[in-house]
Design an enzyme around this catalytic site. Structure first.
Site, PDB file in Angstrom:
ATOM      1  NE  ARG A   1      -0.514  -5.753  -0.965  1.00 40.70           N
ATOM      2  CZ  ARG A   1      -2.099  -5.206  -1.005  1.00 40.70           C
ATOM      3  NH1 ARG A   1      -2.422  -6.174  -1.291  1.00 40.70           N
ATOM      4  NH2 ARG A   1      -1.566  -3.781  -1.426  1.00 40.70           N
TER       5      ARG A   1
ATOM      6  CB  CYS B   1      -9.601  -3.839  -8.453  1.00 41.31           C
ATOM      7  SG  CYS B   1      -9.543  -1.968  -7.849  1.00 41.31           S
TER       8      CYS B   1
ATOM      9  CG  HIS C   1      -2.272  -0.524   1.206  1.00 40.35           C
ATOM     10  ND1 HIS C   1      -2.928  -1.570   2.032  1.00 40.35           N
ATOM     11  CD2 HIS C   1      -2.961  -0.702  -0.060  1.00 40.35           C
ATOM     12  CE1 HIS C   1      -4.075  -2.009   1.477  1.00 40.35           C
ATOM     13  NE2 HIS C   1      -3.932  -1.601   0.225  1.00 40.35           N
TER      14      HIS C   1
ATOM     15  CD  GLU D   1      -9.704  -8.651  -1.084  1.00 44.39           C
ATOM     16  OE1 GLU D   1      -8.102  -8.017  -1.954  1.00 44.39           O
ATOM     17  OE2 GLU D   1      -9.239  -7.617  -0.555  1.00 44.39           O
TER      18      GLU D   1
ATOM     19  CG  ASN E   1      -2.362  -4.777  -5.668  1.00 45.03           C
ATOM     20  OD1 ASN E   1      -2.070  -5.042  -6.814  1.00 45.03           O
ATOM     21  ND2 ASN E   1      -3.128  -3.853  -5.024  1.00 45.03           N
ATOM     22  CG  ASP E   2      -4.805  -8.230  -0.834  1.00 42.63           C
ATOM     23  OD1 ASP E   2      -3.654  -8.677  -0.422  1.00 42.63           O
ATOM     24  OD2 ASP E   2      -5.373  -7.456  -0.380  1.00 42.63           O
TER      25      ASP E   2
ATOM     26  NE  ARG F   1     -10.545  -1.834   0.185  1.00 45.12           N
ATOM     27  CZ  ARG F   1      -9.523  -1.678  -0.117  1.00 45.12           C
ATOM     28  NH1 ARG F   1      -9.075  -3.028  -0.899  1.00 45.12           N
ATOM     29  NH2 ARG F   1      -8.219  -0.858   0.348  1.00 45.12           N
TER      30      ARG F   1
ATOM     31  NE  ARG G   1      -6.234   0.627  -1.743  1.00 44.85           N
ATOM     32  CZ  ARG G   1      -5.820   0.783  -3.269  1.00 44.85           C
ATOM     33  NH1 ARG G   1      -5.847   1.406  -3.924  1.00 44.85           N
ATOM     34  NH2 ARG G   1      -5.225  -0.198  -4.425  1.00 44.85           N
TER      35      ARG G   1
HETATM   36  C1  PEP Z   1      -6.086  -5.084  -3.927  1.00 50.81           C
HETATM   37  O1  PEP Z   1      -5.729  -6.056  -3.564  1.00 50.81           O
HETATM   38  O2  PEP Z   1      -5.571  -6.061  -5.254  1.00 50.81           O
HETATM   39  C2  PEP Z   1      -6.591  -4.430  -4.168  1.00 50.81           C
HETATM   40  C3  PEP Z   1      -7.282  -3.430  -5.020  1.00 50.81           C
HETATM   41  O3  PEP Z   1      -7.146  -3.384  -2.683  1.00 50.81           O
HETATM   42  P1  PEP Z   1      -5.275  -2.820  -1.620  1.00 50.81           P
HETATM   43  O4  PEP Z   1      -3.887  -2.968  -2.964  1.00 50.81           O
HETATM   44  O5  PEP Z   1      -6.104  -2.072  -0.856  1.00 50.81           O
HETATM   45  O6  PEP Z   1      -4.728  -4.507  -0.547  1.00 50.81           O
HETATM   46 MG    MG Z   2      -6.837  -5.888  -1.051  1.00 49.14          MG
END
Ligand code: PEP
Ligand code: MG
Length: 568
Positions: A452, A489, A188, A418, A441-442, A325, A289
């Site tokens: 990550r 996303c 993040h 995710e 990402n997750d 979210r 977020r």
């Molecule tokens: C993700 O996990 O890809 C996502 C968009 O949420 P974050 O990066 O805030 O976990």
């Molecule tokens: Mg996420």
């Protein structure tokens, strides 16, 4: 020759400035001086934190899990109440004119190093107890949530790991660049850094030993290097400031309108960015977020504060959709002191799980979101959904809160996909939601079992792993058969390198960071679907991420040599 360190580029751009070490495990801080007139209030802040920490320890001594534990907490109380600790910290605040946090750090380091040098093994072991006690007092100070002081101009923040909340707290005085040991491309902190155009390099080992407060350094976020520089370099670079810190977007200057069947949303971490995203052509906010409401306040934001923020975002979007979210963080990020940290926060009490466990706080957030939906453009996204059980529980809370309100529209509800479990049961999940948002990402983190944020295993964080490509394809197919939208996303969808692949896998809706909007629209306007489908047919036959990456790079060079299809 000047020392130079090679790390990993996690946010493009270049900056020259002075380093400032940011420390602290629970709440981060740095050396900051106070006015003479502020000494008294700083000392009382410290005393209040000590009193709070004593009460915690007394409670632990009164009800210890074991006799050994009682002895340990007793010893901690002795350290806490000893004059060698209390007086020393107050002296440092008064004489060095620094914050209580910094004074605790200075005194702890001194005490610990003298204990560690001792010949007596018991005294040597006591060093850990001193660190523990000082961490407890620092946490108690953090519970009081005084805001972080402003950063001086041209500060290069150096930290083993920089928390996203710390970076958010720097919003009024952003650093010129960031250097860290830990944290990957999708952490993040670096998502926010890229969003704010702050160059960053991660993966520099033992940063705390290599840099001192005040060193002049050059951070090259394009090549992932950090180099020590001279005072003259700093003066020269400040004189030509406009050359620095500009994110390189390669050849992506022209504006092309994408095929209208593509919908590009923007992810934001503040209300202020909503109108900018809409002005620049976003079809809505694909992910707000909401965690950004936390830094700088004590405890959870109240309903009114949240309502105002969500309502402002909904209005700034001018009728376009805003997907809010619910809080997506772990327990350590919202509670202070008095509790052992979780061993695996990424697998622990976080996101909707935390919401369900703290139902009162969760209902407050749901109510604030619902109340903001007077124009029908607010949607709710639920993070880290593992399957239908989570969804049913959350939906019943939403329905319950909705039934008590009047004059608002029923919101659309979506699930973040995710977790691998959610991929496997996506057909079931789709029955309970209006749309899906794939948190790539997750999804990569949990599917491949790679933290990550852990730079050490970043080679295993492979967005192009065949398991990820199959998961994404499966999700898109399932959403399509259910006739529900699915948005891609996370950092993959904003990356020029991955975008054509996602289109080839069937994606037509994306949610990207604001700074990527233009390049994403340009790429979507320039690529040919038939060609990307052909590329995907080839890469689907490959069995390693590396082979996929090479095949993609070769295909891009052949088909679109003028597009700058790099990862960042
Ligand atoms: C993700 O996990 O890809 C996502 C968009 O949420 P974050 O990066 O805030 O976990
Ligand atoms: Mg996420």
């Amino acid at each position: 020759m000047r020392a130079s360190y090679a790390g990993r580029s996690v946010s493009r751009g270049r900056a020259v400035g002075r380093s400032l070490l940011v420390v602290g495990r629970k709440r981060q801080y740095f050396r900051s001086e106070i006015e003479e007139g502020a000494v008294e209030s700083e000392v009382s802040r410290f005393r209040a934190a000590v009193a709070y920490a004593s009460r915690q320890l007394e409670a632990l001594v009164a009800k210890p899990p074991t006799q050994n534990a009682a002895d340990i907490f007793d010893a901690h109380l002795l350290i806490l109440e000893s004059s060698s600790f209390l007086d020393a910290v107050e002296d440092v605040i008064e004489l060095d004119l620094v914050t209580a946090e910094w004074a605790i750090k200075t005194v702890t380091e001194k005490l610990v190093s003298s204990q560690r040098a001792s010949a007596d093994v018991h005294l040597r072991q006591k060093a850990v107890d001193i660190e523990d006690v000082s961490e407890r007092v620092a946490n108690a100070l953090a519970g009081g949530k005084s805001p972080l002081p402003l950063l001086p101009p041209n500060t290069i923040v150096v930290a083993t790991e920089l928390f996203p909340s710390t970076l958010m707290e720097f919003a009024d005085s952003p650093p010129a660049a960031i250097i860290t040991e830990r944290g990957g491309w999708t952490s993040h902190t670096f998502i926010l850094a890229r969003e704010s155009g702050i160059p960053a390099v991660s993966g520099i080992k033992r940063v705390n030993r290599r840099f001192d407060d005040g060193d002049v350094v050059v951070v090259d976020g394009d090549h992932g290097t950090v180099t020590f520089a001279s005072e003259e370099d700093l003066d020269l670079s400040l004189a030509s400031e406009h050359d620095l810190g500009v994110a390189a977007l390669g050849s992506l200057d022209a504006d092309a309108s994408p095929d209208p069947t593509f919908r590009v949303y923007v992810n934001v971490d503040s209300t202020a960015k909503v109108s900018r995203a809409i002005e620049k052509g976003a079809v809505g906010i694909g992910l707000l977020r909401s965690e950004y409401l936390f830094p700088g306040i004590k405890g959870w934001p109240d309903e009114e504060r949240q309502f105002q923020a969500y309502k402002t975002a909904a209005e700034a979007a001018g009728g376009l959709e805003v997907r809010i979210r619910t809080f997506d963080f772990d327990l350590d990020q919202v509670s202070f002191g008095g509790r052992e940290p979780e061993k695996n926060p990424a697998l622990g009490m976080r996101a909707v799980r935390l919401g369900l466990a703290r139902e009162r706080n969760f209902r407050t957030q749901l109510r604030a979101i619902l109340r903001a939906n007077t124009d029908g453009n607010v949607s709710i996204i639920l993070p880290m959904i593992a399957g239908v059980q989570d969804l049913k529980q959350v939906r019943s809370l939403i329905d319950d809160e909705f039934s008590r309100l009047e004059g608002i529209d029923s919101p659309r509800v979506g699930a973040m996909i995710e977790l691998p479990s959610a991929v496997l049961v996506v057909d079931q999940i789709l029955k309970y939601v209006d749309f899906l948002s794939v948190g790539t990402n997750d999804l990569v983190q949990y599917t491949l079992g790679v933290d990550r944020d852990d730079e050490m295993v970043s080679d295993w964080y492979q967005s192009l792993h065949p398991a990820i490509l199959r998961s994404i394809e499966r999700l898109i197919e399932a959403a399509r058969s259910a006739g529900k939208p699915i948005s891609l996303c996370g950092e993959m969808s904003g990356s020029p390198f991955y975008l054509p692949l996602l289109v080839g896998l069937g994606a037509d809706e994306f949610s990207v960071k604001l700074s990527s909007l233009r390049s994403v629209r340009r790429i979507l306007g320039s690529i040919d679907r038939a060609q990307v489908e052909e590329i995907v047919r080839v890469v689907k036959g490959l069995d390693t991420a590396q082979a996929v990456e090479e095949a993609l790079a070769a295909a891009y060079r052949t088909y679109w040599p003028d597009l700058h299809l790099t990862r960042t």
